[in-house]
Write a protein that holds these residues in place. Structure first.
Motif, PDB file in Angstrom:
ATOM      1  N   GLY A   1       0.783  -1.225   0.000  1.00 18.82           N
ATOM      2  CA  GLY A   1       0.000   0.000   0.000  1.00 18.82           C
ATOM      3  C   GLY A   1       0.813   1.271   0.000  1.00 18.82           C
ATOM      4  O   GLY A   1       0.261   2.368   0.135  1.00 18.82           O
ATOM      5  N   ILE A   2       2.120   1.174  -0.183  1.00 21.92           N
ATOM      6  CA  ILE A   2       3.012   2.343  -0.260  1.00 21.92           C
ATOM      7  C   ILE A   2       3.459   2.496  -1.706  1.00 21.92           C
ATOM      8  O   ILE A   2       3.850   1.524  -2.364  1.00 21.92           O
ATOM      9  CB  ILE A   2       4.222   2.179   0.677  1.00 21.92           C
ATOM     10  N   TYR A   3       3.429   3.738  -2.204  1.00 23.09           N
ATOM     11  CA  TYR A   3       3.745   4.018  -3.601  1.00 23.09           C
ATOM     12  C   TYR A   3       5.025   4.844  -3.714  1.00 23.09           C
ATOM     13  O   TYR A   3       5.252   5.767  -2.925  1.00 23.09           O
ATOM     14  CB  TYR A   3       2.611   4.802  -4.264  1.00 23.09           C
ATOM     15  N   GLN A   4       5.823   4.513  -4.721  1.00 22.58           N
ATOM     16  CA  GLN A   4       7.005   5.304  -5.035  1.00 22.58           C
ATOM     17  C   GLN A   4       7.145   5.424  -6.550  1.00 22.58           C
ATOM     18  O   GLN A   4       6.911   4.454  -7.274  1.00 22.58           O
ATOM     19  CB  GLN A   4       8.273   4.664  -4.471  1.00 22.58           C
ATOM     20  N   GLU A   5       7.522   6.615  -7.016  1.00 27.36           N
ATOM     21  CA  GLU A   5       7.864   6.792  -8.428  1.00 27.36           C
ATOM     22  C   GLU A   5       9.357   6.487  -8.536  1.00 27.36           C
ATOM     23  O   GLU A   5      10.186   7.189  -7.977  1.00 27.36           O
ATOM     24  CB  GLU A   5       7.563   8.222  -8.892  1.00 27.36           C
ATOM     25  N   ILE A   6       9.703   5.422  -9.264  1.00 27.96           N
ATOM     26  CA  ILE A   6      11.071   4.923  -9.213  1.00 27.96           C
ATOM     27  C   ILE A   6      11.862   5.128 -10.503  1.00 27.96           C
ATOM     28  O   ILE A   6      13.034   4.750 -10.563  1.00 27.96           O
ATOM     29  CB  ILE A   6      11.092   3.422  -8.856  1.00 27.96           C
ATOM     30  N   ASN A   7      11.262   5.738 -11.515  1.00 27.23           N
ATOM     31  CA  ASN A   7      11.959   5.884 -12.791  1.00 27.23           C
ATOM     32  C   ASN A   7      12.617   7.245 -12.944  1.00 27.23           C
ATOM     33  O   ASN A   7      13.816   7.342 -13.199  1.00 27.23           O
ATOM     34  CB  ASN A   7      10.991   5.646 -13.948  1.00 27.23           C
ATOM     35  N   MET A   8      11.848   8.313 -12.744  1.00 25.70           N
ATOM     36  CA  MET A   8      12.320   9.656 -13.073  1.00 25.70           C
ATOM     37  C   MET A   8      12.662  10.512 -11.856  1.00 25.70           C
ATOM     38  O   MET A   8      13.298  11.549 -11.985  1.00 25.70           O
ATOM     39  CB  MET A   8      11.271  10.383 -13.908  1.00 25.70           C
ATOM     40  N   GLY A   9      12.241  10.115 -10.681  1.00 29.06           N
ATOM     41  CA  GLY A   9      12.443  10.925  -9.496  1.00 29.06           C
ATOM     42  C   GLY A   9      13.889  10.942  -9.029  1.00 29.06           C
ATOM     43  O   GLY A   9      14.753  10.226  -9.558  1.00 29.06           O
ATOM     44  N   LYS A  10      14.161  11.762  -8.038  1.00 25.99           N
ATOM     45  CA  LYS A  10      15.494  11.840  -7.466  1.00 25.99           C
ATOM     46  C   LYS A  10      15.886  10.478  -6.907  1.00 25.99           C
ATOM     47  O   LYS A  10      15.106   9.829  -6.213  1.00 25.99           O
ATOM     48  CB  LYS A  10      15.546  12.903  -6.354  1.00 25.99           C
ATOM     49  N   ASN A  11      17.094  10.039  -7.240  1.00 24.62           N
ATOM     50  CA  ASN A  11      17.600   8.718  -6.870  1.00 24.62           C
ATOM     51  C   ASN A  11      16.824   7.584  -7.531  1.00 24.62           C
ATOM     52  O   ASN A  11      16.894   6.434  -7.084  1.00 24.62           O
ATOM     53  CB  ASN A  11      17.594   8.524  -5.353  1.00 24.62           C
ATOM     54  N   GLY A  12      16.103   7.923  -8.606  1.00 25.12           N
ATOM     55  CA  GLY A  12      15.384   6.904  -9.350  1.00 25.12           C
ATOM     56  C   GLY A  12      16.295   6.143 -10.298  1.00 25.12           C
ATOM     57  O   GLY A  12      17.513   6.373 -10.372  1.00 25.12           O
ATOM     58  N   LEU A  13      15.710   5.236 -11.067  1.00 24.08           N
ATOM     59  CA  LEU A  13      16.495   4.346 -11.922  1.00 24.08           C
ATOM     60  C   LEU A  13      17.281   5.095 -12.985  1.00 24.08           C
ATOM     61  O   LEU A  13      18.453   4.772 -13.256  1.00 24.08           O
ATOM     62  CB  LEU A  13      15.560   3.330 -12.584  1.00 24.08           C
ATOM     63  N   LEU A  14      16.666   6.113 -13.611  1.00 22.27           N
ATOM     64  CA  LEU A  14      17.371   6.847 -14.655  1.00 22.27           C
ATOM     65  C   LEU A  14      18.550   7.615 -14.093  1.00 22.27           C
ATOM     66  O   LEU A  14      19.648   7.616 -14.671  1.00 22.27           O
ATOM     67  CB  LEU A  14      16.404   7.793 -15.375  1.00 22.27           C
ATOM     68  N   GLU A  15      18.342   8.276 -12.975  1.00 22.28           N
ATOM     69  CA  GLU A  15      19.429   9.048 -12.373  1.00 22.28           C
ATOM     70  C   GLU A  15      20.574   8.133 -11.952  1.00 22.28           C
ATOM     71  O   GLU A  15      21.747   8.442 -12.182  1.00 22.28           O
ATOM     72  CB  GLU A  15      18.917   9.841 -11.172  1.00 22.28           C
TER      73      GLU A  15
END
Length: 291
Positions: free
Chosen positions: A260-274
């Protein structure tokens, strides 16, 4: 990575929107798509929010939906181009346009993917492609159709920005057993990376959801016991799909959900792209600075 909070107010904005949700049968007992699991939960949430929903699956829903006066069902095979094409054509025939699409169809791994099999002549047969046909190729078909109908083929224009949400998985970020299923979910992540900018130029936002273990029939009882899984409900994932539909600032996002916890993991700070750029390039690299 960026933590995302989703309130009920954040999900407002689907009234009278036209939404397509694809699905696919696995067997007479085990299936995932618009008629069950995450697809069903998403369809029900959209209906509750006033949307017009078209479900495509080989099997009709096993039980009625609530608020189903704006629900249509089509029997389709989401791995087949002709079947998906008919679904999109019927949707615009019924409702005049398509605003959002959820490419939800998926089946689990093929246990025999690496088995060596010979035909009657003793020659090596190719590996089975049923999982890749649906999870990967069927998703590309869905993107192509959504693009065509949102930009050119529907008699009415999409209201606001159209959006496409893809079904990826936590499996897209892991090395684990699962052969063709793992390959397909990595491929879905590649679709987000490779098509977001081109679709954005056409006024279409492309995003994906990547749920952790979720309580659907896609996960066998044996797997649940072996991995001692703690699962989240399909309704948790449905909320992330709808957020990507309605939040017009989200483009190229991958929303991960667990417990039930959400995270944006692609574009955000410390995300996959970064993180990938940090690994691949020095901070003073001229090319990296332009990405």
């Amino acid at each position: 990575m960026s933590r995302v909070l989703i309130s009920d107010d954040d999900l407002e904005g689907l009234e009278n929107k036209v939404i397509v949700i694809t699905g696919k049968i696995i067997s007479q007992i085990l299936y995932i798509g618009g008629s069950s699991g995450i697809g069903r939960a998403t369809a029900q949430l959209c209906l509750n929010l006033g949307a017009k929903v078209v479900i495509g699956d080989l099997n009709p829903p096993s039980s009625p939906f609530e608020n189903d006066e704006n629900l249509k069902f089509l029997a389709i095979n989401a791995a087949k181009w002709e079947s998906l094409r008919e679904m999109f054509a019927k949707t615009v025939e019924w409702f005049g346009r398509i605003d959002h699409v959820y490419a939800n169809a998926g089946i689990p791994t093929t246990p025999s993917f690496l088995d060596v099999k010979l035909d009657e002549a003793g020659k090596l047969e190719p590996p089975p492609f049923s999982t890749l046909d649906l999870n990967f190729t069927g998703t590309i078909y869905t993107i192509h159709l959504a693009n065509a109908y949102m930009t050119e083929l529907a008699p009415e224009k999409t209201t606001g920005t159209g959006s496409i949400v893809l079904a990826s998985s936590e499996a897209a970020f892991r090395q684990m057993k699962g052969s063709d299923y793992i390959i397909s979910k990595h491929g879905v992540l590649g679709m987000v990376r490779g098509l977001t900018d081109s679709l954005k130029e056409k006024g279409i936002r492309l995003n994906a959801v990547a749920p952790s273990w979720t309580d659907t029939k896609l996960i066998s009882l044996a797997a649940r016991a072996y991995y001692k899984m703690k699962t989240q409900t399909p309704e948790v994932v449905a909320r992330s799909v709808v957020l990507l539909f309605v939040d017009q600032s989200r483009c190229g996002n991958v929303l991960y959900s667990k417990d039930g916890i959400y995270q944006e993991i692609n574009m955000g700070k410390n995300g996959l792209l970064e993180k990938a750029l940090q690994i691949l390039f020095r901070k003073d690299d001229e090319f990296a600075s332009k990405l």
